[in-house]
Design an enzyme around this catalytic site. Structure first.
Site, PDB file in Angstrom:
ATOM      1  N   LYS A   9       0.815  -1.223   0.000  1.00  0.00           N
ATOM      2  CA  LYS A   9       0.000   0.000   0.000  1.00  0.00           C
ATOM      3  C   LYS A   9       0.852   1.277   0.000  1.00  0.00           C
ATOM      4  CE  LYS A   9      -4.117  -1.984   2.186  1.00  0.00           C
ATOM      5  NZ  LYS A   9      -5.197  -1.717   3.155  1.00  0.00           N
ATOM      6  N   TYR A  49     -12.416  -1.508  -4.410  1.00  0.00           N
ATOM      7  CA  TYR A  49     -12.989  -1.759  -3.079  1.00  0.00           C
ATOM      8  C   TYR A  49     -14.517  -1.656  -3.074  1.00  0.00           C
ATOM      9  CZ  TYR A  49      -8.489  -1.805  -0.567  1.00  0.00           C
ATOM     10  OH  TYR A  49      -7.244  -2.127  -0.075  1.00  0.00           O
ATOM     11  N   PHE A  57     -15.901   3.551   6.353  1.00  0.00           N
ATOM     12  CA  PHE A  57     -14.516   3.932   6.053  1.00  0.00           C
ATOM     13  C   PHE A  57     -14.227   3.961   4.551  1.00  0.00           C
ATOM     14  CE2 PHE A  57     -14.624  -0.642   7.094  1.00  0.00           C
ATOM     15  CZ  PHE A  57     -14.089  -1.206   5.939  1.00  0.00           C
ATOM     16  N   ARG A  85      -2.383 -14.257   3.544  1.00  0.00           N
ATOM     17  CA  ARG A  85      -3.098 -13.621   4.649  1.00  0.00           C
ATOM     18  C   ARG A  85      -2.404 -13.907   5.988  1.00  0.00           C
ATOM     19  NH1 ARG A  85      -7.650 -11.220   3.389  1.00  0.00           N
ATOM     20  NH2 ARG A  85      -8.628 -11.431   5.418  1.00  0.00           N
ATOM     21  N   THR A  91      -5.865  -7.415  10.062  1.00  0.00           N
ATOM     22  CA  THR A  91      -6.063  -6.120   9.386  1.00  0.00           C
ATOM     23  C   THR A  91      -5.542  -4.965  10.234  1.00  0.00           C
ATOM     24  OG1 THR A  91      -8.060  -7.049   8.389  1.00  0.00           O
ATOM     25  CG2 THR A  91      -7.813  -4.667   8.283  1.00  0.00           C
ATOM     26  N   ARG A 102       2.057  -6.801   8.739  1.00  0.00           N
ATOM     27  CA  ARG A 102       1.316  -5.657   9.283  1.00  0.00           C
ATOM     28  C   ARG A 102       1.790  -5.292  10.676  1.00  0.00           C
ATOM     29  NH1 ARG A 102      -4.485  -7.622   6.857  1.00  0.00           N
ATOM     30  NH2 ARG A 102      -4.553  -6.289   5.021  1.00  0.00           N
ATOM     31  N   ASN A 112      -2.057   0.056   6.777  1.00  0.00           N
ATOM     32  CA  ASN A 112      -1.661  -1.270   7.258  1.00  0.00           C
ATOM     33  C   ASN A 112      -0.743  -2.016   6.291  1.00  0.00           C
ATOM     34  OD1 ASN A 112      -3.626  -1.834   5.408  1.00  0.00           O
ATOM     35  ND2 ASN A 112      -4.807  -3.215   6.687  1.00  0.00           N
ATOM     36  N   HIS A 115      -2.301  -5.398   1.357  1.00  0.00           N
ATOM     37  CA  HIS A 115      -3.647  -5.932   1.114  1.00  0.00           C
ATOM     38  C   HIS A 115      -3.511  -7.331   0.537  1.00  0.00           C
ATOM     39  CE1 HIS A 115      -7.704  -6.442  -0.488  1.00  0.00           C
ATOM     40  NE2 HIS A 115      -7.106  -6.898  -1.577  1.00  0.00           N
TER      41      HIS A 115
HETATM   42  P1  CMP Z   1      -7.667  -4.259   3.162  1.00  0.00           P
HETATM   43  O1  CMP Z   1      -7.231  -5.669   3.348  1.00  0.00           O
HETATM   44  O2  CMP Z   1      -7.018  -3.482   2.086  1.00  0.00           O
HETATM   45  O3  CMP Z   1      -9.259  -4.251   2.915  1.00  0.00           O
HETATM   46  C1  CMP Z   1     -10.057  -3.118   3.205  1.00  0.00           C
HETATM   47  C2  CMP Z   1      -9.331  -2.105   4.033  1.00  0.00           C
HETATM   48  O4  CMP Z   1     -10.131  -1.182   4.717  1.00  0.00           O
HETATM   49  C3  CMP Z   1      -8.542  -2.807   5.118  1.00  0.00           C
HETATM   50  O5  CMP Z   1      -7.458  -3.499   4.535  1.00  0.00           O
HETATM   51  C4  CMP Z   1      -8.188  -1.649   6.038  1.00  0.00           C
HETATM   52  O6  CMP Z   1      -6.971  -1.034   5.698  1.00  0.00           O
HETATM   53  C5  CMP Z   1      -9.329  -0.648   5.781  1.00  0.00           C
HETATM   54  N1  CMP Z   1     -10.156  -0.410   6.961  1.00  0.00           N
HETATM   55  C6  CMP Z   1     -10.336   0.772   7.564  1.00  0.00           C
HETATM   56  N2  CMP Z   1     -11.170   0.652   8.610  1.00  0.00           N
HETATM   57  C7  CMP Z   1     -11.535  -0.642   8.680  1.00  0.00           C
HETATM   58  C8  CMP Z   1     -12.382  -1.395   9.547  1.00  0.00           C
HETATM   59  N3  CMP Z   1     -13.025  -0.830  10.566  1.00  0.00           N
HETATM   60  N4  CMP Z   1     -12.514  -2.722   9.318  1.00  0.00           N
HETATM   61  C9  CMP Z   1     -11.875  -3.308   8.278  1.00  0.00           C
HETATM   62  N5  CMP Z   1     -11.063  -2.640   7.412  1.00  0.00           N
HETATM   63  C10 CMP Z   1     -10.888  -1.327   7.612  1.00  0.00           C
END
Ligand code: CMP
Length: 137
Positions: A9, A49, A57, A85, A91, A102, A112, A115
């Site tokens: 990212k 997304y 968010f 993963r 996450t 992460r 984070n 992805h």
């Molecule tokens: P990613 O795996 O890229 O998928 C969606 C992204 O939304 C996640 O990583 C996080 O970086 C972001 N995100 C922000 N807030 C939240 C939340 N409350 N729960 C899950 N993902 C979140």
């Protein structure tokens, strides 16, 4: 052998962590089949997304993901989706296990570092969103 889709990212690219993350990817046994540095537009991030479009968010996520270049990756390994993963960790970096990407490189749930696709259907969509078949080597 399976493929998964991964992103280094914008926070991690800006912090010059690309090389260290790629080194971990190769050390853990993934083969890089596709790779591209790309600065996503807001629309591209929204399309990617779309599954999260109803989440509170969504706006900040797509702002962040279009804030700077990221590295788009197609990674191959046995059980690639689960394996990637596991290497990423939870996450929220604060909840991620020691030794995960992460935990090591993430700053917050938004920033984070990485992805990864969460299921075979998502991997198929995400790989196809960014890579043409000819780009997967
Ligand atoms: P990613 O795996 O890229 O998928 C969606 C992204 O939304 C996640 O990583 C996080 O970086 C972001 N995100 C922000 N807030 C939240 C939340 N409350 N729960 C899950 N993902 C979140």
């Amino acid at each position: 052998m399976a493929l998964t889709f991964a992103i280094i990212k914008p926070d991690a690219v800006e912090a010059r962590l690309t090389g260290r993350i790629l080194a971990r990817i190769e050390q853990e046994g993934f083969t890089v089949r596709g790779m591209r540095l790309q600065h996503l537009t807001k629309r591209e991030a929204e399309g990617f997304y779309a599954v999260h479009s109803a989440r509170p968010f969504f706006g900040s996520l797509t702002d962040f993901m279009s804030s700077g270049p990221c590295v788009l990756l197609a990674l191959e390994a046995e059980g690639a989706i689960a394996k990637w993963r596991t290497l990423m960790g939870a996450t929220d970096p604060a909840k991620a296990e020691a030794g995960t990407l992460r935990k090591e490189f993430g700053q917050s749930i938004d920033k984070n570092a990485t992805h990864g696709s969460d299921a075979p259907e998502t991997a198929a969509f995400e790989l196809g969103y960014f890579f043409r078949g000819l780009e997967l080597l």
